[in-house]
Design a protein around this motif. Structure first.
Motif, PDB file in Angstrom:
ATOM      1  N   ALA A  41       1.848   1.562  -6.875  1.00 25.80           N
ATOM      2  CA  ALA A  41       3.164   1.968  -7.579  1.00 25.80           C
ATOM      3  C   ALA A  41       3.786   3.363  -7.430  1.00 25.80           C
ATOM      4  CB  ALA A  41       2.907   1.477  -8.900  1.00 25.80           C
ATOM      5  N   GLU A  42       2.627   4.308  -7.473  1.00 22.94           N
ATOM      6  CA  GLU A  42       2.885   5.720  -7.578  1.00 22.94           C
ATOM      7  C   GLU A  42       3.637   6.174  -6.180  1.00 22.94           C
ATOM      8  OE1 GLU A  42       3.474   9.080  -9.715  1.00 22.94           O
ATOM      9  OE2 GLU A  42       2.960   7.085 -10.130  1.00 22.94           O
ATOM     10  N   ASN A  43       2.804   5.358  -5.043  1.00 26.32           N
ATOM     11  CA  ASN A  43       3.419   5.445  -3.663  1.00 26.32           C
ATOM     12  C   ASN A  43       4.750   4.981  -3.501  1.00 26.32           C
ATOM     13  OD1 ASN A  43       1.016   6.708  -3.005  1.00 26.32           O
ATOM     14  ND2 ASN A  43      -0.220   4.917  -2.177  1.00 26.32           N
ATOM     15  N   ASN A  44       5.012   3.822  -4.121  1.00 29.22           N
ATOM     16  CA  ASN A  44       6.381   3.388  -4.039  1.00 29.22           C
ATOM     17  C   ASN A  44       6.505   2.506  -2.578  1.00 29.22           C
ATOM     18  OD1 ASN A  44       8.620   1.963  -4.961  1.00 29.22           O
ATOM     19  ND2 ASN A  44      10.102   3.641  -4.307  1.00 29.22           N
ATOM     20  N   SER A  45       5.414   2.139  -2.204  1.00 31.32           N
ATOM     21  CA  SER A  45       5.201   1.723  -0.728  1.00 31.32           C
ATOM     22  C   SER A  45       3.907   0.751  -0.631  1.00 31.32           C
ATOM     23  CB  SER A  45       4.942   3.088   0.068  1.00 31.32           C
ATOM     24  OG  SER A  45       4.918   2.349   1.484  1.00 31.32           O
ATOM     25  N   GLU A  46       4.111  -0.174   0.359  1.00 32.56           N
ATOM     26  CA  GLU A  46       2.733  -1.064   0.464  1.00 32.56           C
ATOM     27  C   GLU A  46       1.574  -0.082   1.023  1.00 32.56           C
ATOM     28  OE1 GLU A  46       1.656  -4.902   1.357  1.00 32.56           O
ATOM     29  OE2 GLU A  46       3.581  -4.532   1.385  1.00 32.56           O
ATOM     30  N   THR A  47       0.451  -0.394   0.532  1.00 38.88           N
ATOM     31  CA  THR A  47      -0.729   0.515   0.448  1.00 38.88           C
ATOM     32  C   THR A  47      -1.914  -0.169   1.007  1.00 38.88           C
ATOM     33  OG1 THR A  47       0.035   2.141  -1.104  1.00 38.88           O
ATOM     34  CG2 THR A  47      -2.128   2.399  -0.716  1.00 38.88           C
ATOM     35  N   ALA A  48      -2.756   0.146   1.938  1.00 36.65           N
ATOM     36  CA  ALA A  48      -3.796  -0.355   2.374  1.00 36.65           C
ATOM     37  C   ALA A  48      -5.028   0.428   1.858  1.00 36.65           C
ATOM     38  CB  ALA A  48      -3.789  -0.529   3.751  1.00 36.65           C
ATOM     39  N   PHE A  49      -6.091  -0.207   1.283  1.00 37.70           N
ATOM     40  CA  PHE A  49      -7.226   0.240   0.744  1.00 37.70           C
ATOM     41  C   PHE A  49      -8.337  -0.284   1.869  1.00 37.70           C
ATOM     42  CE2 PHE A  49      -4.535   0.493  -2.854  1.00 37.70           C
ATOM     43  CZ  PHE A  49      -4.494   2.015  -3.225  1.00 37.70           C
ATOM     44  N   ILE A  50      -9.105   0.777   2.362  1.00 40.14           N
ATOM     45  CA  ILE A  50     -10.195  -0.016   3.113  1.00 40.14           C
ATOM     46  C   ILE A  50     -11.622   0.530   2.929  1.00 40.14           C
ATOM     47  CG2 ILE A  50      -8.799  -0.209   5.284  1.00 40.14           C
ATOM     48  CD1 ILE A  50      -9.365   2.442   6.358  1.00 40.14           C
ATOM     49  N   VAL A  51     -12.582  -0.122   2.936  1.00 45.20           N
ATOM     50  CA  VAL A  51     -13.972   0.158   2.678  1.00 45.20           C
ATOM     51  C   VAL A  51     -14.821  -0.196   3.717  1.00 45.20           C
ATOM     52  CG1 VAL A  51     -15.991  -0.217   0.975  1.00 45.20           C
ATOM     53  CG2 VAL A  51     -13.851   0.401   0.048  1.00 45.20           C
ATOM     54  N   GLY A  52     -15.743   0.532   4.370  1.00 45.50           N
ATOM     55  CA  GLY A  52     -16.569   0.067   5.367  1.00 45.50           C
ATOM     56  C   GLY A  52     -16.835   1.163   6.444  1.00 45.50           C
ATOM     57  N   GLY A  53     -17.182   0.578   7.475  1.00 46.56           N
ATOM     58  CA  GLY A  53     -17.351   1.657   8.619  1.00 46.56           C
ATOM     59  C   GLY A  53     -18.014   0.843   9.826  1.00 46.56           C
ATOM     60  N   HIS A  54     -18.047   1.766  10.822  1.00 47.79           N
ATOM     61  CA  HIS A  54     -18.668   1.116  12.120  1.00 47.79           C
ATOM     62  C   HIS A  54     -18.036   0.019  12.665  1.00 47.79           C
ATOM     63  CE1 HIS A  54     -21.501   4.695  11.826  1.00 47.79           C
ATOM     64  NE2 HIS A  54     -21.692   4.082  10.389  1.00 47.79           N
ATOM     65  N   SER A  55     -17.084  -0.249  12.735  1.00 51.21           N
ATOM     66  CA  SER A  55     -16.061  -1.404  13.272  1.00 51.21           C
ATOM     67  C   SER A  55     -15.883  -2.478  12.260  1.00 51.21           C
ATOM     68  CB  SER A  55     -16.524  -1.878  14.404  1.00 51.21           C
ATOM     69  OG  SER A  55     -17.699  -2.788  14.286  1.00 51.21           O
ATOM     70  N   SER A  56     -16.441  -2.456  10.992  1.00 52.78           N
ATOM     71  CA  SER A  56     -16.635  -3.585  10.203  1.00 52.78           C
ATOM     72  C   SER A  56     -15.937  -3.011   8.738  1.00 52.78           C
ATOM     73  CB  SER A  56     -18.000  -4.334   9.856  1.00 52.78           C
ATOM     74  OG  SER A  56     -17.692  -5.490   9.079  1.00 52.78           O
ATOM     75  N   TYR A  57     -14.762  -3.574   8.249  1.00 49.71           N
ATOM     76  CA  TYR A  57     -14.138  -3.147   7.002  1.00 49.71           C
ATOM     77  C   TYR A  57     -13.670  -4.302   6.130  1.00 49.71           C
ATOM     78  CZ  TYR A  57     -13.909   1.204   9.678  1.00 49.71           C
ATOM     79  OH  TYR A  57     -14.535   2.347  10.424  1.00 49.71           O
ATOM     80  N   HIS A  58     -13.541  -3.951   4.950  1.00 51.44           N
ATOM     81  CA  HIS A  58     -12.796  -4.810   4.041  1.00 51.44           C
ATOM     82  C   HIS A  58     -11.325  -4.169   3.665  1.00 51.44           C
ATOM     83  CE1 HIS A  58     -16.858  -6.446   3.357  1.00 51.44           C
ATOM     84  NE2 HIS A  58     -16.189  -7.497   2.564  1.00 51.44           N
ATOM     85  N   ILE A  59     -10.381  -4.913   3.492  1.00 52.16           N
ATOM     86  CA  ILE A  59      -8.982  -4.495   3.299  1.00 52.16           C
ATOM     87  C   ILE A  59      -8.459  -5.147   2.214  1.00 52.16           C
ATOM     88  CG2 ILE A  59      -8.196  -5.921   5.202  1.00 52.16           C
ATOM     89  CD1 ILE A  59      -6.454  -3.344   5.817  1.00 52.16           C
ATOM     90  N   ARG A  60      -7.915  -4.304   1.390  1.00 49.25           N
ATOM     91  CA  ARG A  60      -7.076  -4.880   0.407  1.00 49.25           C
ATOM     92  C   ARG A  60      -5.550  -4.169   0.419  1.00 49.25           C
ATOM     93  NH1 ARG A  60     -10.293  -5.069  -5.301  1.00 49.25           N
ATOM     94  NH2 ARG A  60      -8.371  -6.449  -5.823  1.00 49.25           N
ATOM     95  N   TRP A  61      -4.539  -4.899   0.145  1.00 50.08           N
ATOM     96  CA  TRP A  61      -3.053  -4.623   0.164  1.00 50.08           C
ATOM     97  C   TRP A  61      -2.268  -4.689  -1.115  1.00 50.08           C
ATOM     98  CZ3 TRP A  61      -4.463  -8.740   3.298  1.00 50.08           C
ATOM     99  CH2 TRP A  61      -5.069  -8.606   4.518  1.00 50.08           C
ATOM    100  N   PHE A  62      -1.721  -3.750  -1.626  1.00 52.93           N
ATOM    101  CA  PHE A  62      -0.923  -3.738  -2.699  1.00 52.93           C
ATOM    102  C   PHE A  62       0.576  -3.217  -2.483  1.00 52.93           C
ATOM    103  CE2 PHE A  62      -5.012  -3.760  -4.218  1.00 52.93           C
ATOM    104  CZ  PHE A  62      -5.050  -4.300  -5.630  1.00 52.93           C
ATOM    105  N   THR A  63       1.222  -4.000  -2.998  1.00 51.33           N
ATOM    106  CA  THR A  63       2.888  -3.568  -2.916  1.00 51.33           C
ATOM    107  C   THR A  63       2.999  -2.540  -4.275  1.00 51.33           C
ATOM    108  OG1 THR A  63       3.855  -5.157  -4.461  1.00 51.33           O
ATOM    109  CG2 THR A  63       3.421  -5.800  -2.083  1.00 51.33           C
TER     110      THR A  63
END
Length: 284
Positions: A41-63
């Motif tokens: 919300a503070e970014n006022n932009s679609e934001t991707a949050f990523i957790v992981g490493g070494h080619s394998s990640y979890h991702i969540r997206w927030f408007t």
């Protein structure tokens, strides 16, 4: 004070100030959901949050107002950050998400994302939505997330001024309006307007909607490889390929900004151990 690294990229473009912008926050582990939403919300932009490493990640997206089930352009941005800023040189990245497993492959300057195909089906559009269009559509269909409306010509798409945020008749994520392109070398154009609850009047280039657009246009044009452009004011170009039950989309992204967020520690649970640390590490 919690310090979090953040990056802003313009996607599906080879120049800044065009295409679709997205923010990316790499994290060593998940933060509370209300904090993730607050950052977006503070970014006022679609934001991707990523957790992981070494080619394998979890991702969540927030408007700015809610969590999204799928954001392809923010995934492309995340892939570029993982390679160029975090140093993971894996040729293929895997993302686990609410929409299942997604992959990103690197092809020189471009990133290729593999998305599940979204087959449109004919549906009767509510009169309240038809009246908003200002033209008689060639076809109106529903996909998994959006209405797909086909306009008679490209100029209608580029000239639209559509706001659906306060229209209760729009029960989808939004509406994708498309038409065959008049420009040689481009197959179709589109614009994507956000529905109630998204907080987005218009998405400059909704990449995930191209899984729906590709399913429609590949059948109409009888070709599996398509070049698409956004008719929004920011523009953008995306290459789409239908491959079995997947849609491959390809595009570039340009880093515009990097920096650091500072979030008060009292926004976090007492057991959270991030206080006075940087929530970002280089592990490669």
């Amino acid at each position: 004070m919690i310090r979090i690294k953040i990056f802003r990229l313009d996607t599906f473009t080879d120049t800044v100030f065009s295409g679709n912008p997205a923010m990316v926050c790499p994290l060593p582990e998940w933060l509370p959901e209300d904090v993730l939403q607050g950052i977006a919300a503070e970014n006022n932009s679609e934001t991707a949050f990523i957790v992981g490493g070494h080619s394998s990640y979890h991702i969540r997206w927030f408007t700015p107002v809610c969590e999204s089930n799928l954001s392809a352009h923010a995934t492309l941005a995340a892939a570029k950050v993982i390679r160029d800023e975090l140093g993971d040189m894996s040729k293929t990245l895997t993302f686990k998400s609410l929409r299942g497993e997604l992959t990103a492959n690197f092809l020189d300057k471009r990133v290729e994302l593999s998305l599940p195909i979204d087959y449109p089906f004919e549906s009767k559009m509510p009169e309240e939505l038809k009246q908003e269009l200002g033209f008689t559509p060639v076809a109106a269909m529903l996909g998994q997330d959006d209405w797909l409306v086909v306009a008679p010509e490209e100029s209608i798409v580029s000239g639209m001024n559509l706001v659906l945020l306060d229209n209760p008749a729009c029960h989808t994520r939004g509406m994708v309006v498309t038409a065959a392109s008049d420009t040689p070398g481009t197959d179709f154009v589109s614009r994507c307007f956000g529905g109630p609850g998204t907080g987005i009047i218009e998405d400059p280039l909704n990449a995930s909607a191209h899984s729906l657009l590709t399913a429609y246009w590949s059948e109409k044009l009888d070709k599996n490889l398509l070049i698409a452009k956004s008719a929004s004011h920011r523009g953008g170009e995306i290459e789409c390929q239908l491959k079995h039950d997947r849609v491959l989309i390809r595009g570039e992204a340009k880093l515009y900004m990097d920096g650091e967020l500072r979030v008060p520690g009292d926004y976090f649970a007492a057991e959270n151990l991030y206080s006075d640390s940087v929530v970002h590490t280089r592990t490669y």
